[in-house]
Design an enzyme around this catalytic site. Structure first.
Site, PDB file in Angstrom:
ATOM      1  N   LYS A  44       0.851  -3.978   8.797  1.00 16.49           N
ATOM      2  CA  LYS A  44       1.952  -3.052   9.079  1.00 16.49           C
ATOM      3  C   LYS A  44       3.141  -3.848   9.605  1.00 16.49           C
ATOM      4  CE  LYS A  44       2.696   1.529  11.039  1.00 16.49           C
ATOM      5  NZ  LYS A  44       2.060   2.656  11.783  1.00 16.49           N
ATOM      6  N   ILE A  99       0.839  -1.195   0.000  1.00 13.18           N
ATOM      7  CA  ILE A  99       0.000   0.000   0.000  1.00 13.18           C
ATOM      8  C   ILE A  99       0.873   1.244   0.000  1.00 13.18           C
ATOM      9  CG2 ILE A  99      -1.739   1.311   1.269  1.00 13.18           C
ATOM     10  CD1 ILE A  99      -2.848  -1.330   2.316  1.00 13.18           C
ATOM     11  N   SER A 139       4.735   2.834   2.164  1.00  9.84           N
ATOM     12  CA  SER A 139       5.716   2.781   3.238  1.00  9.84           C
ATOM     13  C   SER A 139       5.777   1.377   3.834  1.00  9.84           C
ATOM     14  CB  SER A 139       5.375   3.833   4.296  1.00  9.84           C
ATOM     15  OG  SER A 139       6.372   3.904   5.293  1.00  9.84           O
ATOM     16  N   ASP A 183       1.300  13.484  16.078  1.00 11.30           N
ATOM     17  CA  ASP A 183       1.631  13.541  14.650  1.00 11.30           C
ATOM     18  C   ASP A 183       0.344  13.640  13.817  1.00 11.30           C
ATOM     19  OD1 ASP A 183       3.245  13.662  12.431  1.00 11.30           O
ATOM     20  OD2 ASP A 183       3.542  11.500  12.274  1.00 11.30           O
TER      21      ASP A 183
END
Length: 337
Positions: free
Chosen positions: A43, A24, A26, A135
């Site tokens: 992830k 997808i 990174s 973030d």
């Protein structure tokens, strides 16, 4: 990194049912449940023996948030495969930064306001659970899929931190390394101050302005180093008032940012009042987002309408000085004339 991890995990089944099938972005990959066919996000992080796993920390934060809010993705499985930590999660739709690019770099004010209401609600929930995100940015705000397609979701809690244990607020500190993304980090974060709830809200404000018209420091990417770029962004933040930052946008944006910047370290943001401001702009919750109108003339019209006076006259008629004062802001009352 993506190619290496993809090669290692190609065809591998996790927890007996989740199989990696694509990339997808990174460190996030596409997988599916071999039995139900449901697609998932995977992830992956390389384990580092010298530091605490960021993904493990993120998984711990998700455990505190799970099963209570539909707009925070569910973790389906967490574990280790060789030298990698892996977290399988509910698959969401596209991030706002990607949608922004598809819409020509800006969203209509009504779209930004509708996103603001949802994002403020998410931060309120996160803060209620004792965490700050640290973030907040368009890339970490994703739209949902299926029945959640019109709802904004918050992701990436790898930088999240407890600001409160029980009723005890974390102590104020200085000389703190900046965590997050330079363009959206709060002024306090740039100055090395410990962040709290106010800083998440301020970061969201910068993200909203970026999506509506752009930020004055968006063009500072050419700085020769990260340190120089941070210094230039910080200088620009200090010299730019909320009114200047939101020039051309409805007064609600000014009121919101001014409120965030004036909050004390331990002070709770006025979430309800902030959502109230943006609800007047977006109006109907079922109004289409800009990206749903791609390819239609109306989408072009809505994007081009940013900054037109008639958009703001409606807003000024329903927001009063009393509403602004409830946020402890200093917006000039002449703005309402």
């Amino acid at each position: 990194m993506a190619e290496v991890v993809g090669a290692v995990f190609d065809g591998l089944t996790l927890d007996g049912k989740y199989q990696l099938i694509g990339h997808i972005r990174s460190q996030v990959f596409l997988g599916h449940d071999k039995f139900s066919g449901e697609q998932v996000a995977v992830k992956i992080e390389v384990n580092d023996a010298n530091s605490k796993s960021r993904l493990r920390h993120e998984h711990e934060v998700y455990n505190h948030l799970r099963d209570e809010v539909a707009a925070i993705p569910s973790v389906l499985w967490y574990g280790h495969v060789g030298e990698y930590s892996v977290m399988v999660m509910e698959l969401l739709g596209p991030p706002l930064d990607r949608l922004l690019h598809k819409c020509g770099g800006t969203f209509a004010v009504s779209t930004v306001a509708r996103l603001a209401v949802g994002a403020i609600g998410l931060l309120e929930y996160l803060h209620c659970k004792g965490f700050v995100h640290r973030d907040v940015k368009p890339a970490n705000l994703l739209m949902g899929l299926g029945g959640q397609v019109g709802r904004v979701h918050l992701i990436d809690f790898g930088s999240a931190k407890r600001y409160r244990n029980g009723k005890m607020h974390a102590p104020y500190g200085e000389g703190i390394p900046l965590v997050g993304t330079l363009e959206y980090a709060s002024l306090n974060a740039h100055l090395g101050l410990e962040v709290s709830r106010r800083d998440d809200m301020e970061s969201l404000g910068y993200a909203l302005v970026h999506m509506a018209k752009g930020l004055p420091w968006d063009g500072l990417e050419t700085a020769s180093s990260v340190t120089q770029r941070r210094e230039r962004i910080c200088e620009k933040m200090i010299s730019t008032s909320a009114e200047e930052l939101c020039d051309g946008l409805p007064i609600e944006f000014v009121a919101y940012l001014d409120h965030c910047r004036r909050l004390r370290y331990e002070e709770a943001p006025k979430y309800a009042a902030c959502k109230y401001l943006f609800r007047y702009i977006c109006g109907d919750d079922d109004a289409p987002y800009d990206w749903t109108l791609l390819g239609q003339n109306e989408c072009v019209r809505k994007i081009a309408a940013v900054g037109k006076p008639d958009t703001f006259e409606v807003s000024a008629n329903v927001i009063t000085p009393d509403t602004i004062s409830s946020l402890n802001c200093s917006v000039h009352t002449s703005t309402f004339i």
